[in-house]
Design a protein around this motif. Structure first.
Motif, PDB file in Angstrom:
ATOM      1  N   UNK A  17       0.831  -1.207   0.000  1.00 55.56           N
ATOM      2  CA  UNK A  17       0.000   0.000   0.000  1.00 55.56           C
ATOM      3  C   UNK A  17       0.862   1.252   0.000  1.00 55.56           C
ATOM      4  N   UNK A  18       1.970   1.246   0.747  1.00 56.57           N
ATOM      5  CA  UNK A  18       2.865   2.393   0.758  1.00 56.57           C
ATOM      6  C   UNK A  18       3.502   2.613  -0.614  1.00 56.57           C
ATOM      7  N   UNK A  19       3.800   1.523  -1.317  1.00 52.30           N
ATOM      8  CA  UNK A  19       4.412   1.625  -2.643  1.00 52.30           C
ATOM      9  C   UNK A  19       3.413   2.146  -3.681  1.00 52.30           C
ATOM     10  N   UNK A  20       2.111   1.773  -3.548  1.00 48.59           N
ATOM     11  CA  UNK A  20       1.091   2.135  -4.536  1.00 48.59           C
ATOM     12  C   UNK A  20       0.271   3.358  -4.140  1.00 48.59           C
ATOM     13  N   UNK A  21       0.604   3.989  -3.006  1.00 49.74           N
ATOM     14  CA  UNK A  21      -0.233   5.094  -2.522  1.00 49.74           C
ATOM     15  C   UNK A  21      -0.228   6.291  -3.469  1.00 49.74           C
ATOM     16  N   UNK A  22       0.884   6.559  -4.121  1.00 51.09           N
ATOM     17  CA  UNK A  22       0.956   7.694  -5.036  1.00 51.09           C
ATOM     18  C   UNK A  22       0.468   7.337  -6.444  1.00 51.09           C
ATOM     19  N   UNK A  23       0.668   6.102  -6.899  1.00 50.45           N
ATOM     20  CA  UNK A  23       0.256   5.691  -8.243  1.00 50.45           C
ATOM     21  C   UNK A  23      -1.211   5.280  -8.304  1.00 50.45           C
ATOM     22  N   UNK A  24      -1.682   4.542  -7.297  1.00 45.20           N
ATOM     23  CA  UNK A  24      -3.068   4.078  -7.302  1.00 45.20           C
ATOM     24  C   UNK A  24      -3.615   4.149  -5.881  1.00 45.20           C
ATOM     25  N   UNK A  25      -4.122   5.297  -5.459  1.00 44.21           N
ATOM     26  CA  UNK A  25      -4.633   5.451  -4.101  1.00 44.21           C
ATOM     27  C   UNK A  25      -5.760   4.482  -3.777  1.00 44.21           C
ATOM     28  N   UNK A  26      -6.610   4.154  -4.754  1.00 41.70           N
ATOM     29  CA  UNK A  26      -7.719   3.234  -4.483  1.00 41.70           C
ATOM     30  C   UNK A  26      -7.202   1.826  -4.180  1.00 41.70           C
TER      31      UNK A  26
END
Length: 206
Positions: A17-26
């Protein structure tokens, strides 16, 4: 689910989730929601840091576009005729999720009270020197009292020793004088004897 397996899965969901928080918040929110569900099933609450990072209900990351944040100041109580008094509360931070509209209140943490080292009884060098000075001052009268009798004995014995020395010197002088007189008398007697013997011999020869 075993504890080690549960912990490994929770770590994987948080890291993803930390890795994808900026690319895909959902997607990050979905992963964190699954993370929260596992904790709920294990009867474990979110810790303080996790509540600051994401929403405990939907998993939305705490970003300005997903969360509204405002501070609550500590309340002061005003007594009659007295100034405002702090009740001990340090205030709190309120997070309002704009996705699920859930509010999360996090009280401010007070810094841990540090022990006051100045109030502890520590022997400073000044205190040590003062104590040694006091002990020296206390021992000085005792030392003087101990030495006083010996000094008195010396002062008493000194005249006696001087008197005995004077007496012995007088005796030696008297003995020398008597010896000189005896030697003088002996020599005089020998001279008289020799004189008388020589006269007798001359008379005989005549």
């Amino acid at each position: 689910m075993a504890p080690t397996e549960s912990a490994a899965r929770l770590n994987f969901l948080r890291d993803s989730a930390s890795f994808l928080s900026s690319q895909s918040p959902s997607t990050a929110a979905h992963l964190l929601a699954s993370h929260n569900q596992i904790l709920y099933e294990d009867f474990k609450p979110l810790n303080y840091r996790q509540k600051e990072t994401f929403c405990g209900a939907c998993g939305s990351v705490r970003k300005p576009e997903h969360t509204k944040k405002f501070e609550v100041k500590p309340k002061n109580v005003k007594s009659k005729g007295k100034p405002l008094k702090d009740t001990g509360s340090a205030g709190a931070t309120v997070y309002k999720c704009l996705q699920c509209y859930r509010r999360t209140v996090l009280p401010h943490r007070k810094p841990a009270a540090r022990p006051n080292l100045q109030k502890q009884s520590i022997s400073t060098p000044a205190q040590v020197s003062s104590s040694s000075t006091v002990s020296t001052a206390e021992k000085a009268p005792e030392k003087a009292a101990t030495q006083a009798p010996s000094d008195t004995a010396v002062s008493v014995d000194a005249p006696a020793k001087t008197t005995s020395e004077n007496a012995s010197s007088k005796k030696r002088a008297k003995a020398r004088k008597q010896g000189g007189l005896q030697a003088l008398l002996a020599s005089k007697q020998r001279s008289q004897a020799s004189t008388s013997s020589s006269l007798d011999l001359l008379d005989f020869l005549q």
